[in-house]
Design a protein around this motif. Structure first.
Motif, PDB file in Angstrom:
ATOM      1  N   ASN A 153      32.669  32.027  44.694  1.00 47.24           N
ATOM      2  CA  ASN A 153      33.049  30.909  44.335  1.00 47.24           C
ATOM      3  C   ASN A 153      34.142  31.041  43.439  1.00 47.24           C
ATOM      4  OD1 ASN A 153      30.042  30.742  45.222  1.00 47.24           O
ATOM      5  ND2 ASN A 153      30.358  28.485  44.281  1.00 47.24           N
ATOM      6  N   TRP A 154      34.334  31.982  42.800  1.00 45.28           N
ATOM      7  CA  TRP A 154      35.471  32.190  42.140  1.00 45.28           C
ATOM      8  C   TRP A 154      36.468  33.126  42.231  1.00 45.28           C
ATOM      9  CZ3 TRP A 154      36.008  28.147  38.933  1.00 45.28           C
ATOM     10  CH2 TRP A 154      34.907  27.422  38.813  1.00 45.28           C
ATOM     11  N   SER A 155      37.118  33.383  43.708  1.00 46.90           N
ATOM     12  CA  SER A 155      37.750  34.466  43.983  1.00 46.90           C
ATOM     13  C   SER A 155      39.342  34.613  43.253  1.00 46.90           C
ATOM     14  CB  SER A 155      38.105  34.357  45.736  1.00 46.90           C
ATOM     15  OG  SER A 155      38.559  32.979  45.873  1.00 46.90           O
ATOM     16  N   THR A 214      40.288  26.362  34.577  1.00 45.77           N
ATOM     17  CA  THR A 214      38.965  26.664  35.371  1.00 45.77           C
ATOM     18  C   THR A 214      39.413  26.133  36.738  1.00 45.77           C
ATOM     19  OG1 THR A 214      37.529  26.333  33.367  1.00 45.77           O
ATOM     20  CG2 THR A 214      36.573  26.077  35.766  1.00 45.77           C
ATOM     21  N   PHE A 215      40.003  25.080  36.742  1.00 46.48           N
ATOM     22  CA  PHE A 215      40.278  24.550  38.195  1.00 46.48           C
ATOM     23  C   PHE A 215      41.105  25.294  39.209  1.00 46.48           C
ATOM     24  CE2 PHE A 215      43.872  22.561  35.759  1.00 46.48           C
ATOM     25  CZ  PHE A 215      44.773  22.874  36.703  1.00 46.48           C
ATOM     26  N   LEU A 216      41.876  26.337  38.743  1.00 47.68           N
ATOM     27  CA  LEU A 216      42.606  27.064  39.230  1.00 47.68           C
ATOM     28  C   LEU A 216      41.867  28.600  39.770  1.00 47.68           C
ATOM     29  CD1 LEU A 216      46.245  27.167  37.523  1.00 47.68           C
ATOM     30  CD2 LEU A 216      45.490  26.048  39.635  1.00 47.68           C
ATOM     31  N   GLY A 217      40.768  28.474  39.230  1.00 46.68           N
ATOM     32  CA  GLY A 217      40.132  29.976  39.503  1.00 46.68           C
ATOM     33  C   GLY A 217      39.105  29.853  40.715  1.00 46.68           C
ATOM     34  N   ALA A 218      38.895  28.576  41.193  1.00 49.65           N
ATOM     35  CA  ALA A 218      37.910  28.444  42.253  1.00 49.65           C
ATOM     36  C   ALA A 218      38.368  29.144  43.770  1.00 49.65           C
ATOM     37  CB  ALA A 218      37.297  27.168  42.416  1.00 49.65           C
ATOM     38  N   SER A 219      37.379  29.252  44.529  1.00 47.63           N
ATOM     39  CA  SER A 219      37.930  29.665  45.678  1.00 47.63           C
ATOM     40  C   SER A 219      37.827  28.571  46.740  1.00 47.63           C
ATOM     41  CB  SER A 219      36.469  30.437  46.589  1.00 47.63           C
ATOM     42  OG  SER A 219      36.386  31.432  45.702  1.00 47.63           O
ATOM     43  N   SER A 220      38.511  28.713  47.927  1.00 45.65           N
ATOM     44  CA  SER A 220      38.869  27.566  48.690  1.00 45.65           C
ATOM     45  C   SER A 220      37.680  27.353  49.754  1.00 45.65           C
ATOM     46  CB  SER A 220      40.192  28.032  49.607  1.00 45.65           C
ATOM     47  OG  SER A 220      41.229  28.109  48.896  1.00 45.65           O
ATOM     48  N   PRO A 256      39.055  23.358  29.041  1.00 49.17           N
ATOM     49  CA  PRO A 256      39.256  23.385  30.545  1.00 49.17           C
ATOM     50  C   PRO A 256      39.582  24.784  30.975  1.00 49.17           C
ATOM     51  CG  PRO A 256      41.115  22.657  29.621  1.00 49.17           C
ATOM     52  CD  PRO A 256      40.218  23.043  28.438  1.00 49.17           C
ATOM     53  N   TRP A 257      39.210  25.976  30.105  1.00 47.74           N
ATOM     54  CA  TRP A 257      39.607  27.156  30.487  1.00 47.74           C
ATOM     55  C   TRP A 257      38.700  28.149  31.102  1.00 47.74           C
ATOM     56  CZ3 TRP A 257      44.843  27.448  30.149  1.00 47.74           C
ATOM     57  CH2 TRP A 257      45.219  26.527  28.860  1.00 47.74           C
ATOM     58  N   ALA A 258      38.744  28.731  32.273  1.00 51.70           N
ATOM     59  CA  ALA A 258      38.102  29.967  32.693  1.00 51.70           C
ATOM     60  C   ALA A 258      38.273  31.112  31.723  1.00 51.70           C
ATOM     61  CB  ALA A 258      38.573  30.249  34.362  1.00 51.70           C
ATOM     62  N   VAL A 259      39.628  31.375  31.286  1.00 48.63           N
ATOM     63  CA  VAL A 259      39.524  32.218  30.243  1.00 48.63           C
ATOM     64  C   VAL A 259      40.759  31.390  29.265  1.00 48.63           C
ATOM     65  CG1 VAL A 259      41.003  34.515  29.624  1.00 48.63           C
ATOM     66  CG2 VAL A 259      39.682  34.225  31.980  1.00 48.63           C
ATOM     67  N   LYS A 318      49.159  21.721  36.616  1.00 51.15           N
ATOM     68  CA  LYS A 318      49.083  21.752  38.114  1.00 51.15           C
ATOM     69  C   LYS A 318      47.699  20.957  38.425  1.00 51.15           C
ATOM     70  CE  LYS A 318      51.023  25.907  39.805  1.00 51.15           C
ATOM     71  NZ  LYS A 318      51.505  25.465  40.741  1.00 51.15           N
ATOM     72  N   ARG A 319      46.909  20.472  37.529  1.00 51.05           N
ATOM     73  CA  ARG A 319      45.954  19.660  37.708  1.00 51.05           C
ATOM     74  C   ARG A 319      46.557  18.062  38.501  1.00 51.05           C
ATOM     75  NH1 ARG A 319      40.712  17.923  34.157  1.00 51.05           N
ATOM     76  NH2 ARG A 319      39.713  16.501  35.831  1.00 51.05           N
TER      77      ARG A 319
END
Length: 520
Positions: free
Chosen positions: A81-83, A459-465, A450-453, A359-360
């Protein structure tokens, strides 16, 4: 990135993480309670303590298996999910996870079999050593996981490499001794000790109410009361240390859990009650306790605590600098020999993550207008009402636990095990520390959004396609599977508790009405 995919990926991870953490804290606490109980057996050579240790060890084993099964699923999600997250920060995040598997999990997995099947094959001291190594491995697992999570909250010891376009370790010792990770570890394991202590106290209270296996129940009650009192006091003290860590590393999280929209002047007061309104950006009907917030967050009464409005203004400035970093990075990618571009990037590199927040809304952050920058700056504010109430539920339960264990300890030292109203209160309170622990994770993870890190990767940039149907399929599948596991877990636990501690040993000895905790 389709935001529905991001939200569903977050939902799936949240569900599996919260479910997994139902088992982890009980495992952490029961492991050291077993060490205490078996140590008493080794020192006194009284068979009753061997029976007690084996009984609680059975419940530990059931819980341990479910914790391992659900934890493996969680780790798979980083790849599924977070590739992009795994690619971008895997150089740092993967190291603690690998250490957890190699050092901690192998340690506990190696010795857990000896703990269960070595009672008649090992000496008493040898078996106690095995039990201690299982407890050590279990807590080491938590340490490495929380080092990884602590780095997500406070990304020290790593730098962005323009040549590889990913984060890389620059100082592993800084990652290892991250103050946020260390504070989270001691606070989390202490919470696990509280959960396990109340579990033992609750089951023992149930036996005392039913008049069954009271010789085991009284001794277990006494151990749990003493260990639980020390642990519950530790949770509050170490939670205060976690709050202090927020002041330097996660100011927005601190402001959000206090619903503090504007900077609180010194001496900063703690909100005991209030109704946060995101629409009004105000907290209505607020009741403050003077000085407390200042003492927790700044260790002083003469320093203000920064509020949400001021932090959003800081975020706007960092987003603007992040756009400059992004522009310089794009120029450097086009021409790696462009030293001017590299110099401009180095000047603003710490704010690159803030530029990526845009980028959102736009493909190229350099095309964002003032309104978009302001909107992205407000995205740095997590869910304030959720944070506000989650913290108060967690803290309220924590102080209630101190009260319960204090009364239990007093009753145990007085050998008063027949106060029925209190025994019923303990049984009814058994779910509360789990609720507090889950609220603690809500604070940690929702508060980072809104951060994964933090400050590095949105967070929204870390998800898989992935697609929405794929995610719904896995969410439904995991929910059904975990639901079945929950039924199995509860069923096995209740069955073991119903059979009692003497199910596979000698009949229960006559209860010693004059049981003295001081002499066991």
């Amino acid at each position: 990135m389709d935001l529905a995919v991001v939200d569903l990926s977050r939902l799936q991870f949240a569900l599996t993480a919260l479910y997994h953490f139902l088992f982890v804290p009980l495992t952490l606490g029961l492991s050291f309670l077993l060490v205490i109980m078996e140590s008493i057996y080794v020192m006194t050579n009284r068979p009753i303590w061997r029976t007690i240790t084996r009984f609680w060890g059975t419940l530990f084993g059931i819980n341990f298996v479910l914790g391992v099964a659900t934890g493996i699923t969680m780790e798979f999600q980083f790849g599924m999910n977070w590739s992009y997250y795994s690619h971008y920060v895997g150089d740092i995040f993967g190291a603690p996870l690998a250490m957890e598997g190699l050092m901690a999990f192998f340690l506990e997995a190696t010795f857990v079999g000896l703990m269960f099947f070595g009672w008649d094959r090992l000496s008493k001291v040898g078996h106690l050593a095995v039990t201690f190594l299982v407890a050590l491995g279990t807590n080491f697992s938590a340490l490495w996981i929380l080092i990884a999570n602590g780095w997500m909250q406070n990304p020290v010891g790593a730098d962005f490499n323009p040549a590889t376009m990913r984060m890389e370790v620059s100082d592993f010792m800084a990652v290892l001794f991250n103050p946020v990770a260390q504070a989270k570890f001691v606070h989390t394991v202490s919470a696990g000790y509280v959960i396990a202590s109340l579990f033992v106290l609750g089951v023992s209270s149930w036996y005392l109410l039913r008049g069954r296996w009271t010789s085991v129940a009284k001794r277990s009650f006494t151990v749990a009361a003493a260990f639980g009192l020390a642990s519950s006091l530790s949770v509050v003290v170490l939670g205060d240390e976690s709050g202090y860590a927020l002041t330097d590393n996660q100011k927005m999280k601190l402001a959000a859990l206090e619903a503090m929209w504007r900077t609180e002047p010194a001496p900063a007061g703690l909100a005991a009650f209030g109704i946060p309104s995101v629409k009004d950006r105000e907290t209505h009907f607020e009741v403050k306790i003077p000085y407390v917030l200042g003492l927790i967050s700044t260790r002083s009464i003469d320093r203000p605590v920064v509020g949400i409005f001021e932090l959003v203004a800081v975020a706007e400035d960092r987003i603007e600098n992040g756009v400059k970093a992004y522009d310089a990075l794009e120029a450097y990618k086009a021409n790696p020999k462009d030293l001017d571009a590299r110099g401009r990037f180095e000047l603003h590199r710490r704010d690159l993550g803030y530029g990526l927040l845009l980028k959102r809304y736009v493909d190229d952050p350099r095309k964002a207008d003032r309104a978009t920058i302001q909107k992205a700056a407000w995205d740095t504010v997590p869910n304030v009402p959720l944070m506000f109430w989650a913290f108060r539920i967690m803290a309220g339960v924590g102080f209630l636990m101190i009260g319960i264990f204090t009364v239990a300890f007093i009753l145990a030292t007085r050998r008063n095990f027949q106060t029925r109203w209190f025994l019923w209160a303990v049984v009814c309170a058994m779910p509360l520390p789990w609720l507090a622990a889950e609220m603690g994770w809500v604070l940690a993870e929702v508060g980072r959004q809104p951060w994964a890190v933090e400050g590095v990767l949105p967070t929204f940039l870390g998800a898989s396609s992935l697609t929405v149907p794929q995610l719904w399929a896995t969410i439904i599948g995991f929910t059904a599977f975990y639901g079945a596991l929950a039924v199995v877990e509860v069923g096995l636990m209740l069955r073991a508790i119903k059979k009692g501690p003497f199910a596979h040993t000698l009949p229960e000895p006559e209860d010693d009405a004059a049981f003295d905790p001081a002499t066991a």
